[in-house]
Design a protein around this motif. Structure first.
Motif, PDB file in Angstrom:
ATOM      1  N   SER A  61     -22.258  17.807 -42.255  1.00  0.00           N
ATOM      2  CA  SER A  61     -20.908  17.828 -42.834  1.00  0.00           C
ATOM      3  C   SER A  61     -20.056  16.635 -42.388  1.00  0.00           C
ATOM      4  N   ALA A  62     -20.679  15.649 -41.749  1.00  0.00           N
ATOM      5  CA  ALA A  62     -19.932  14.510 -41.219  1.00  0.00           C
ATOM      6  C   ALA A  62     -19.289  13.685 -42.325  1.00  0.00           C
ATOM      7  N   SER A  63     -18.116  13.179 -42.012  1.00  0.00           N
ATOM      8  CA  SER A  63     -17.411  12.238 -42.880  1.00  0.00           C
ATOM      9  C   SER A  63     -16.665  11.284 -41.975  1.00  0.00           C
ATOM     10  N   ILE A  64     -16.223  10.178 -42.520  1.00  0.00           N
ATOM     11  CA  ILE A  64     -15.464   9.218 -41.727  1.00  0.00           C
ATOM     12  C   ILE A  64     -14.207   9.891 -41.171  1.00  0.00           C
ATOM     13  N   ALA A  65     -13.513  10.647 -42.002  1.00  0.00           N
ATOM     14  CA  ALA A  65     -12.279  11.312 -41.568  1.00  0.00           C
ATOM     15  C   ALA A  65     -12.555  12.310 -40.445  1.00  0.00           C
ATOM     16  N   SER A  66     -13.646  13.078 -40.537  1.00  0.00           N
ATOM     17  CA  SER A  66     -13.942  14.067 -39.493  1.00  0.00           C
ATOM     18  C   SER A  66     -14.320  13.380 -38.182  1.00  0.00           C
ATOM     19  N   ILE A  67     -15.001  12.251 -38.250  1.00  0.00           N
ATOM     20  CA  ILE A  67     -15.377  11.510 -37.040  1.00  0.00           C
ATOM     21  C   ILE A  67     -14.129  10.947 -36.363  1.00  0.00           C
ATOM     22  N   LYS A  68     -13.248  10.356 -37.152  1.00  0.00           N
ATOM     23  CA  LYS A  68     -12.017   9.790 -36.596  1.00  0.00           C
ATOM     24  C   LYS A  68     -11.167  10.891 -35.945  1.00  0.00           C
ATOM     25  N   LEU A  69     -11.052  12.016 -36.599  1.00  0.00           N
ATOM     26  CA  LEU A  69     -10.271  13.127 -36.060  1.00  0.00           C
ATOM     27  C   LEU A  69     -10.888  13.642 -34.762  1.00  0.00           C
ATOM     28  N   PHE A  70     -12.204  13.718 -34.708  1.00  0.00           N
ATOM     29  CA  PHE A  70     -12.900  14.161 -33.499  1.00  0.00           C
ATOM     30  C   PHE A  70     -12.561  13.227 -32.332  1.00  0.00           C
ATOM     31  N   ILE A  71     -12.588  11.927 -32.591  1.00  0.00           N
ATOM     32  CA  ILE A  71     -12.271  10.942 -31.549  1.00  0.00           C
ATOM     33  C   ILE A  71     -10.809  11.071 -31.122  1.00  0.00           C
ATOM     34  N   GLN A  72      -9.909  11.157 -32.082  1.00  0.00           N
ATOM     35  CA  GLN A  72      -8.482  11.264 -31.772  1.00  0.00           C
ATOM     36  C   GLN A  72      -8.182  12.539 -30.980  1.00  0.00           C
ATOM     37  N   CYS A  73      -8.898  13.584 -31.273  1.00  0.00           N
ATOM     38  CA  CYS A  73      -8.713  14.866 -30.585  1.00  0.00           C
ATOM     39  C   CYS A  73      -9.056  14.747 -29.099  1.00  0.00           C
ATOM     40  N   GLN A  74      -9.982  13.847 -28.761  1.00  0.00           N
ATOM     41  CA  GLN A  74     -10.417  13.697 -27.370  1.00  0.00           C
ATOM     42  C   GLN A  74      -9.282  13.219 -26.463  1.00  0.00           C
ATOM     43  N   ILE A  75      -8.316  12.487 -27.024  1.00  0.00           N
ATOM     44  CA  ILE A  75      -7.207  11.951 -26.219  1.00  0.00           C
ATOM     45  C   ILE A  75      -6.430  13.086 -25.548  1.00  0.00           C
ATOM     46  N   GLY A  76      -6.153  14.134 -26.294  1.00  0.00           N
ATOM     47  CA  GLY A  76      -5.334  15.216 -25.760  1.00  0.00           C
ATOM     48  C   GLY A  76      -6.117  16.385 -25.209  1.00  0.00           C
ATOM     49  N   GLY A  79      -9.764  17.978 -19.824  1.00  0.00           N
ATOM     50  CA  GLY A  79     -11.114  17.810 -19.298  1.00  0.00           C
ATOM     51  C   GLY A  79     -11.945  16.755 -20.019  1.00  0.00           C
ATOM     52  N   ALA A  80     -11.328  16.074 -20.977  1.00  0.00           N
ATOM     53  CA  ALA A  80     -12.052  15.030 -21.716  1.00  0.00           C
ATOM     54  C   ALA A  80     -12.261  13.813 -20.820  1.00  0.00           C
ATOM     55  N   SER A  81     -13.220  13.013 -21.180  1.00  0.00           N
ATOM     56  CA  SER A  81     -13.510  11.794 -20.425  1.00  0.00           C
ATOM     57  C   SER A  81     -12.276  10.893 -20.371  1.00  0.00           C
ATOM     58  N   PRO A  82     -12.046  10.265 -19.218  1.00  0.00           N
ATOM     59  CA  PRO A  82     -10.915   9.333 -19.117  1.00  0.00           C
ATOM     60  C   PRO A  82     -11.087   8.084 -19.983  1.00  0.00           C
ATOM     61  N   ILE A  83     -12.281   7.872 -20.485  1.00  0.00           N
ATOM     62  CA  ILE A  83     -12.507   6.720 -21.374  1.00  0.00           C
ATOM     63  C   ILE A  83     -11.575   6.778 -22.574  1.00  0.00           C
ATOM     64  N   TRP A  84     -11.400   7.955 -23.144  1.00  0.00           N
ATOM     65  CA  TRP A  84     -10.624   8.097 -24.375  1.00  0.00           C
ATOM     66  C   TRP A  84      -9.187   7.638 -24.205  1.00  0.00           C
ATOM     67  N   SER A  85      -8.621   7.917 -23.046  1.00  0.00           N
ATOM     68  CA  SER A  85      -7.204   7.565 -22.842  1.00  0.00           C
ATOM     69  C   SER A  85      -7.022   6.287 -22.035  1.00  0.00           C
ATOM     70  N   LYS A  86      -8.097   5.549 -21.816  1.00  0.00           N
ATOM     71  CA  LYS A  86      -7.999   4.250 -21.128  1.00  0.00           C
ATOM     72  C   LYS A  86      -7.079   3.354 -21.949  1.00  0.00           C
ATOM     73  N   ARG A  87      -6.140   2.718 -21.260  1.00  0.00           N
ATOM     74  CA  ARG A  87      -5.122   1.916 -21.944  1.00  0.00           C
ATOM     75  C   ARG A  87      -5.207   0.465 -21.503  1.00  0.00           C
ATOM     76  N   ILE A  88      -5.141  -0.428 -22.478  1.00  0.00           N
ATOM     77  CA  ILE A  88      -4.990  -1.862 -22.236  1.00  0.00           C
ATOM     78  C   ILE A  88      -3.716  -2.244 -22.992  1.00  0.00           C
ATOM     79  N   GLY A  89      -2.656  -2.537 -22.251  1.00  0.00           N
ATOM     80  CA  GLY A  89      -1.366  -2.791 -22.893  1.00  0.00           C
ATOM     81  C   GLY A  89      -0.893  -1.518 -23.569  1.00  0.00           C
ATOM     82  N   ASN A  90      -0.593  -1.603 -24.839  1.00  0.00           N
ATOM     83  CA  ASN A  90      -0.154  -0.424 -25.605  1.00  0.00           C
ATOM     84  C   ASN A  90      -1.292   0.242 -26.364  1.00  0.00           C
TER      85      ASN A  90
END
Length: 168
Positions: A61-76, A79-90
């Motif tokens: 059932s994968a789609s580009i939109a579902s993949i992007k949403l899955f990644i964006q969901c990891q930020i908040g 217990g998610a990996s700190p990689i997702w919220s790693k910041r360089i500048g803004n």
């Protein structure tokens, strides 16, 4: 999408897609290396967070939109990996990754154009790829395949960076 193609034409089209993707992959891997090094993803988490994203990306059932949403969901996600919220500048890593996934549409367009040009006019496949609706679907399919490859290579890059870090 390819229901109106015979088996040989479907195989021929798939071969052309794979060949064209192979010609683009080195450029895509360069982008992976750039984002991985920019955000130092090998230093943030020793366990790869990309396997779950890749698993989501290759699901039926994968789609580009579902993949992007899955990644964006990891930020908040707690217990998610700190990689997702790693910041360089803004810029957050997850946001930069989503942007790169979106930009893969340009590669998909290049691949579809290449396929169209590579098919002789007298080939029955030519009528299929010249159809605007089929081009749109083909571009969507190629984009998804590129995203799946991208995420697979990104997971490998993370593993390589973590491994290299053990020897420093």
């Amino acid at each position: 999408m390819r229901d109106n193609l015979d088996s040989f034409s479907r195989q021929q089209l798939e071969f052309r897609i794979q060949k064209a993707m192979g010609e683009q992959i080195d450029d895509i891997i360069d982008r992976i290396n750039t984002i991985a090094e920019k955000f130092s993803i090998g230093n943030e988490d020793k366990k790869s967070p990309f396997r779950s994203v890749l698993s989501n990306a290759v699901s039926p059932s994968a789609s580009i939109a579902s993949i992007k949403l899955f990644i964006q969901c990891q930020i908040g996600k707690s217990g998610a990996s700190p990689i997702w919220s790693k910041r360089i500048g803004n810029e957050l890593f997850a946001t930069a990754l989503v942007l790169q996934i979106e930009q893969l549409i340009e590669d998909a367009n290049t691949i579809v154009k290449y396929i169209r040009k590579s098919i002789p006019k007298n080939n029955p496949l030519n009528n299929y790829v010249d159809n605007a609706n089929n081009q749109k679907e083909l571009t969507k399919e190629v984009h998804l395949k590129l995203v799946q490859l991208y995420l697979g290579y990104l997971a490998r890059k993370h593993t390589a960076l973590v491994g290299e870090g053990k020897f420093k």
